[in-house]
Scaffold this motif. Structure first.
Motif, PDB file in Angstrom:
ATOM      1  N   LEU A   1       0.820  -1.212   0.000  1.00  0.00           N
ATOM      2  CA  LEU A   1       0.000   0.000   0.000  1.00  0.00           C
ATOM      3  C   LEU A   1       0.856   1.265   0.000  1.00  0.00           C
ATOM      4  O   LEU A   1       0.410   2.318  -0.453  1.00  0.00           O
ATOM      5  CB  LEU A   1      -0.948  -0.001   1.203  1.00  0.00           C
ATOM      6  N   SER A   2       2.072   1.166   0.502  1.00  0.00           N
ATOM      7  CA  SER A   2       2.916   2.369   0.538  1.00  0.00           C
ATOM      8  C   SER A   2       3.750   2.524  -0.735  1.00  0.00           C
ATOM      9  O   SER A   2       4.191   3.625  -1.053  1.00  0.00           O
ATOM     10  CB  SER A   2       3.821   2.369   1.776  1.00  0.00           C
ATOM     11  N   ASN A   3       3.930   1.426  -1.478  1.00  0.00           N
ATOM     12  CA  ASN A   3       4.793   1.512  -2.658  1.00  0.00           C
ATOM     13  C   ASN A   3       4.063   1.867  -3.947  1.00  0.00           C
ATOM     14  O   ASN A   3       4.697   2.167  -4.951  1.00  0.00           O
ATOM     15  CB  ASN A   3       5.525   0.181  -2.877  1.00  0.00           C
ATOM     16  N   THR A   4       2.738   1.814  -3.942  1.00  0.00           N
ATOM     17  CA  THR A   4       2.012   2.101  -5.171  1.00  0.00           C
ATOM     18  C   THR A   4       2.027   3.607  -5.465  1.00  0.00           C
ATOM     19  O   THR A   4       2.104   4.421  -4.548  1.00  0.00           O
ATOM     20  CB  THR A   4       0.557   1.598  -5.076  1.00  0.00           C
ATOM     21  N   ARG A   5       1.909   3.975  -6.748  1.00  0.00           N
ATOM     22  CA  ARG A   5       1.830   5.404  -7.102  1.00  0.00           C
ATOM     23  C   ARG A   5       0.443   5.976  -6.753  1.00  0.00           C
ATOM     24  O   ARG A   5       0.236   7.191  -6.749  1.00  0.00           O
ATOM     25  CB  ARG A   5       2.084   5.595  -8.602  1.00  0.00           C
ATOM     26  N   LEU A   6      -0.534   5.100  -6.494  1.00  0.00           N
ATOM     27  CA  LEU A   6      -1.902   5.549  -6.244  1.00  0.00           C
ATOM     28  C   LEU A   6      -2.037   6.177  -4.856  1.00  0.00           C
ATOM     29  O   LEU A   6      -1.350   5.771  -3.914  1.00  0.00           O
ATOM     30  CB  LEU A   6      -2.863   4.356  -6.344  1.00  0.00           C
TER      31      LEU A   6
END
Ligand code: SF4
Length: 344
Positions: free
Chosen positions: A217-222
């Motif tokens: 959840l922290s690594n996504t660009r979203l």
């Protein structure tokens, strides 16, 4: 009704286990749940039932938060199958929000123009007796691996879709690997900016916040929004608060939605205490839903007049930013309808 046991003690938790083992330990018969809590079927006015179509599911952590010997415990009432569920309920529906009409592709609901909702899973750690999807045929409604390409193509083909919502069931009942694959596929669609997850699992299995989940959840660009589903202050245990803290530290925006439920949270002071507890855990109250006319759930209904009184009292108890918006979902409307806009 037998007297409430004044010597309330918390149930011992089983040894630390992985979250999937805790999910498997959630299934419990009505008789076993009552025995665990020192209760009898005669403690409940209309008795209790076993419903094979929607059996009791309450993970050990959640059960540990229920007061022993108290048939009116607000956490218990959310998971126990009461006899009222089986009584005739004229006018109640199996699909009150007419969701079957909004299926745009396999596993995709398209109710609002800028958002697409994926029924990512048909499973839930906890079976909430008031659930508006308790009669949903997830075999037909759920996103399957074979339908995934069509679902993602629909989202990729409509630039109006800015936000993808993972719902269910409960999307956090999926494995981290399956979630990671879905999130990566959604992030690859350039016009999608926001990923929203709706989950009640954290209230029942705080260990679901694994390092892998935090990482994905922290690594996504979203932009990631997690809407927790909690209805009572006592659901925010120290373990739940710690799990929420990990998500917040990872940059996830945390909101909460509740359902206004008779005998569970239908008092302004109860809701205010819940909102304060949420805020202390880094979560902003968002929606407080009026119940939908679901078959088997009428005993949870709070009428609109009572809801208006509660709303007025809440404004006196809380700063404006902590007052949840009381809403009703009306099929066919372009957005949730606020209580103030409903006809009196
Ligand atoms: S977690 Fe949500 S979808 Fe699952 S039973 Fe509860 S309310 Fe229904």
């Amino acid at each position: 009704m037998s007297p409430v046991n004044a010597n309330v003690t918390a149930l011992p938790l089983p040894p630390a286990a992985d979250w999937q083992a805790q999910a498997r330990a959630a299934r419990i018969s009505t008789a076993a749940l009552l025995a665990e809590l020192g209760l009898e079927p005669t403690d409940f006015a209309a008795g209790v039932i076993d419903d094979p179509d929607f059996p009791i599911s309450a993970p050990p952590h959640y059960r540990s938060l229920i007061r022993r010997g108290d048939p009116a415990d607000p956490l218990l009432l959310q998971v126990l199958a009461l006899g009222q569920e089986a009584l005739p309920q004229p006018g109640r529906l199996t699909d009150p929000l007419e969701e079957v009409d909004y299926r745009a592709a396999p596993g995709v609901l398209r109710k609002y123009r800028s958002r697409a909702l994926l029924i990512a899973s048909g499973a839930c750690a906890i079976h909430c007796r008031y659930c508006f999807r308790r009669h949903t045929d997830y075999g037909a409604a759920m996103l399957t691996r074979s339908g995934e390409a069509e679902a993602l193509a629909l989202i990729a083909g409509d630039a109006a879709i800015e936000e993808v919502i993972l719902s269910g069931g409960d999307p956090l009942s999926l494995s981290d690997a399956r979630l990671a694959g879905l999130v990566a596929a959604i992030a690859a669609i350039p016009h999608v900016t926001t990923l929203r997850l709706h989950s009640r699992t954290l209230m029942a299995i705080p260990d679901r916040v694994t390092p892998a989940l935090v990482q994905l959840l922290s690594n996504t660009r979203l932009n990631v929004v997690l809407v927790t589903h909690s209805n009572h202050e006592r659901e925010i245990s120290a373990d739940v608060a710690a799990a929420l803290g990990q998500l917040r530290a990872a940059g996830v925006t945390l909101l909460n939605q509740s359902v206004l439920l008779r005998h569970v949270n239908d008092a302004a002071t109860t809701i205010a205490a819940h909102c304060r507890r949420l805020f202390a855990a880094g979560v902003l109250p968002y929606y407080l839903h009026l119940t939908d006319p679901v078959e088997g759930t009428a005993h949870f209904d709070v009428d609109e007049a009572r809801a208006r009184t509660i709303e007025a009292e809440l404004r006196g108890l809380l700063p404006g930013y902590l007052v949840p918006r009381i809403v009703r979902e009306v099929p066919g409307e372009a957005a949730k309808t606020p209580l103030w806009a409903l006809p009196i």
